[in-house]
Structure formats: C-alpha cells, structure tokens
Design an enzyme around this catalytic site. Structure first.
Site, PDB file in Angstrom:
ATOM      1  NE  ARG A  81      -2.645 -17.068  -5.697  1.00 27.76           N
ATOM      2  CZ  ARG A  81      -2.286 -18.149  -4.992  1.00 27.76           C
ATOM      3  NH1 ARG A  81      -1.970 -19.275  -5.615  1.00 27.76           N
ATOM      4  NH2 ARG A  81      -2.226 -18.105  -3.684  1.00 27.76           N
ATOM      5  CE  LYS A 183      -5.606 -18.573  -1.871  1.00 33.42           C
ATOM      6  NZ  LYS A 183      -5.876 -19.999  -2.150  1.00 33.42           N
ATOM      7  CD  GLU A 219      -8.093 -25.823  -7.928  1.00 31.17           C
ATOM      8  OE1 GLU A 219      -7.232 -25.789  -7.040  1.00 31.17           O
ATOM      9  OE2 GLU A 219      -8.481 -24.815  -8.527  1.00 31.17           O
TER      10      GLU A 219
HETATM   11  C1  LIG Z   1      -5.119 -21.145  -2.484  1.00 29.60           C
HETATM   12  C2  LIG Z   1      -5.572 -22.247  -3.353  1.00 29.60           C
HETATM   13  C3  LIG Z   1      -4.696 -23.270  -3.784  1.00 29.60           C
HETATM   14  C4  LIG Z   1      -3.277 -23.388  -3.311  1.00 29.60           C
HETATM   15  O1  LIG Z   1      -2.469 -22.317  -3.701  1.00 29.60           O
HETATM   16  P1  LIG Z   1      -1.093 -22.013  -2.980  1.00 29.60           P
HETATM   17  O2  LIG Z   1      -0.651 -20.745  -3.616  1.00 29.60           O
HETATM   18  O3  LIG Z   1      -0.176 -23.126  -3.259  1.00 29.60           O
HETATM   19  O4  LIG Z   1      -1.395 -21.895  -1.523  1.00 29.60           O
HETATM   20  C5  LIG Z   1      -5.185 -24.221  -4.655  1.00 29.60           C
HETATM   21  N1  LIG Z   1      -6.469 -24.210  -5.085  1.00 29.60           N
HETATM   22  C6  LIG Z   1      -7.332 -23.254  -4.678  1.00 29.60           C
HETATM   23  C7  LIG Z   1      -8.729 -23.301  -5.165  1.00 29.60           C
HETATM   24  C8  LIG Z   1      -6.914 -22.241  -3.810  1.00 29.60           C
HETATM   25  O5  LIG Z   1      -7.781 -21.313  -3.405  1.00 29.60           O
END
Ligand SMILES: *Cc1c(COP(=O)(O)O)cnc(C)c1O
Length: 340
Positions: A81, A183, A219
C-alpha cells in the site's frame, strides 16, 4: 520490561523508544538504511514535504501472542500500500522486502517496548516517507527519507466498549479521481476542520459520503465501514475513493472463510442505513469499533445493536480476528510474521 511503562494504562500517544530506522533516497537510489537512536530530523527549510506536503505513511502493530512470540500482522500489505501511495505522489517506491526487513529491525531493536500478552496494549509502528530536499517551484522532490519509528500504545477499548455516535458530514473527504485511496498526510490535514467540528458538536467521528453525489457511504476520517444486514450478511462499501483498509480486507476474509458468512462489497446508499443491524469501523487501531448511532442533520439512525455493546456479528468478527492475531486461532498462511 524496559522503560517502567504501565502498559495497561497507556493511551494512544507518542512515547519515544530507543531505536528507529532511516534510509535516504538520493541520485535515484536508496542507501542501505540503518537503525539510529537519533529521533530528530534535520531538513532544509524548503523541503518538499514542508512546502507541498509530499509525504505518505503507514500504520501497523507488533504485539505479544499467547505463546510469548512477538509478531506483526500482514506487513506485506502495508509495504504494497505504501508503494501505491508513493506512486500517486511521484515518490520513489521503498522496496517491499526492505520495508518488511525494516519493520523487523525496528521491532527487534525495541523489544523492551512490546507490551506483554493480555495487556491489550501493542507497539504501534509508523513507517513514513517524505520529500527532503528543497522544492520551491511546484514539482516532486529529488531526495526522500524513509523512516519507521514505533511507540507503545494502550488498549483501544480501555474501560469497555462504547459504541460510537457518527455525524453525516457536510464536508467531503475525497474527490472522484483524487487521493482518497492513498495513505497520505494530505488527506488528514484537510479532515482536521471537519473532525474538530464533529467533536465540538458531540460526535465521535464523521461519516463521509461520496463527494460526487453525496448519496453513498464512503468511510470515516481514518477507518472503513463494515455493516451487517438483518439477515447476517457482511457488507462493505465499494468505492475507488476510500482507503483500502487491511483490517477490513482481513475481516471480510474471516467472515467468509472462518465464520461462513455471506460477504458483499458494493455501493451502499445513505438511504439504506436504517436497514442495517450492525455497523462497525475497521482499522489497525481498534480492529472494529461498533457504531451505535448515526446522525444525519438531526435525524437519528439508531443501530439495533444499541449503545452499550458490540452487535453479535461484530463481536464474532472481532473475537476471530484478534484470536488469529494473538495466536489463539490458526492464521491464514503468511498473515502473521514472527519476530521473536
Ligand atoms: C489507515 C486508514 C484506514 C485503516 O486501514 P488499516 O490498514 O486497516 O489500518 C482506513 N481509512 C483511512 C482513511 C486510513 O488512513
């Protein structure tokens, strides 16, 4: 145990540990990288990250299993990722094998900070990368730094599970064809205004809708949604503008392969929210946090699972995934990487 930390009472805050990992990218290549005790970064006042926010990050945890091993959960997916995030911001890829190796090195060097089994606490790892050389005209930096530090964090559900109250936000998190799927700090900087508003108005989190039509569920600021229908199906939003949570992907696998539940990834309309039996937020921090109530401009949608406990399916998903992580339930191949 080092540092005389009371692991059970830790919150989610930064505590400096002994060692961190650093590698620098210069003249088109990464150097060999090393652990350092120096927690300070010295960069140009004009560094790309400071001027134009060229930075990406990851988050994962190391913890002690029931039989006393120290492990990390699916670091290969964090490595993948981060490569996707870096590409989108024209940053160099930090190779997957090197990412996993750096994770191992940081945990090994800070073993004294890994909380014991049963404490509910863990060692949170924060890999990140940023443009480090001067950039004043808008363009990608030429030099980058990759780092991983770690910090012990407390149990998420300290003092018991409290289902969350969400606000259907008037702000958007991600544009179509934008950067919602990576991210990157930039997605968080612009969410601070909205989350501050939500907190000031008595909400725990924002539910963001798709910004094109404002009819579909996306989300929250930092966690993906998972819903359970009244007939026990696990449903999660399908969208190109949400961050692909590793926890959500793992939970869907667990739902299907361990619990025999039907799972579905599809567009979820705001209008359907009142039809669901359970709702949870998934992410590394909590695995799943139950949602009890969603407020849409004064209209309250109360999940049947209520405001005092996780719903039964959410609880099963939570118990199974944390059981896998803690070595109580056999893990799918390659999910758990043992460090000690
Ligand atoms: C990090 C993150 C998540 C959760 O991801 P995980 O890999 O399960 O920790 C969900 N939404 C956003 C916007 C994130 O930055």
């Amino acid at each position: 145990m080092a540092a005389n930390l009371d692991f059970a009472s830790l919150g989610f805050g930064y505590i400096k540990t002994d060692w961190r990992y650093v590698s620098n990218f210069k003249n088109g290549a990464w150097d060999e990288g090393a652990l350092t005790q120096d927690d300070k970064i010295v960069i140009s006042e004009c560094a790309g990250v400071l001027q134009y926010a060229q930075t990406v990050f990851e988050g994962l945890k190391a913890y002690t299993t029931q039989d006393g091993h120290v492990v990390v959960f699916r670091p290969d997916l964090n490595a993948d990722r981060m490569i996707e995030s870096a590409k989108r911001l024209i940053m160099p890829e930090f190779p997957k094998e090197r990412f996993i190796d750096a994770v191992k090195k940081v945990v090994e060097a800070n073993l004294d900070y890994v909380p014991p089994f049963g404490s509910g606490a863990s060692l949170y790892l924060r890999p990140y990368m940023f443009g480090s050389d001067p950039v004043i005209g808008v363009k990608p930096a030429n030099e980058y730094q990759f780092r991983i530090f770690c910090t012990p964090v407390g149990p998420y559900f300290k003092g018991g599970v409290k289902p969350l109250t969400l606000n259907v936000s008037d702000f958007d998190r991600a544009a179509p064809h934008g950067t919602g799927h990576i991210k990157a700090g930039l997605n968080y900087a612009m969410s601070l205004y909205a989350i501050t508003w939500a907190h000031d108005n008595g909400f725990d989190e924002n539910m963001y809708l798709d910004s094109a039509t404002r009819t579909k569920v996306e989300e929250t600021g930092g966690a993906n949604f998972l819903f359970v229908t009244k007939d026990g199906k696990v449903v999660t939003p399908k969208s190109d503008t949400i961050l692909p949570s590793i926890t959500r992907r793992s939970l869907l696998y667990v739902a299907k392969e361990y619990l025999g539940l039907e799972v579905e990834e599809r567009e979820i309309y705001k209008e359907e929210l009142s039809d669901f039996a359970e709702c949870g937020l998934c992410g590394t921090a909590a695995v799943i946090s139950p949602v009890g109530k969603i407020v849409d401009h004064g209209k309250e949608i109360c999940l049947p699972s209520g405001m005092s406990a996780m719903g039964p399916v959410t609880q099963k998903l939570y118990d199974t995934l944390t059981g896998i992580q803690m070595g109580k339930i056999e893990a799918p191949k390659d999910w758990i990487v043992r460090i000690k």
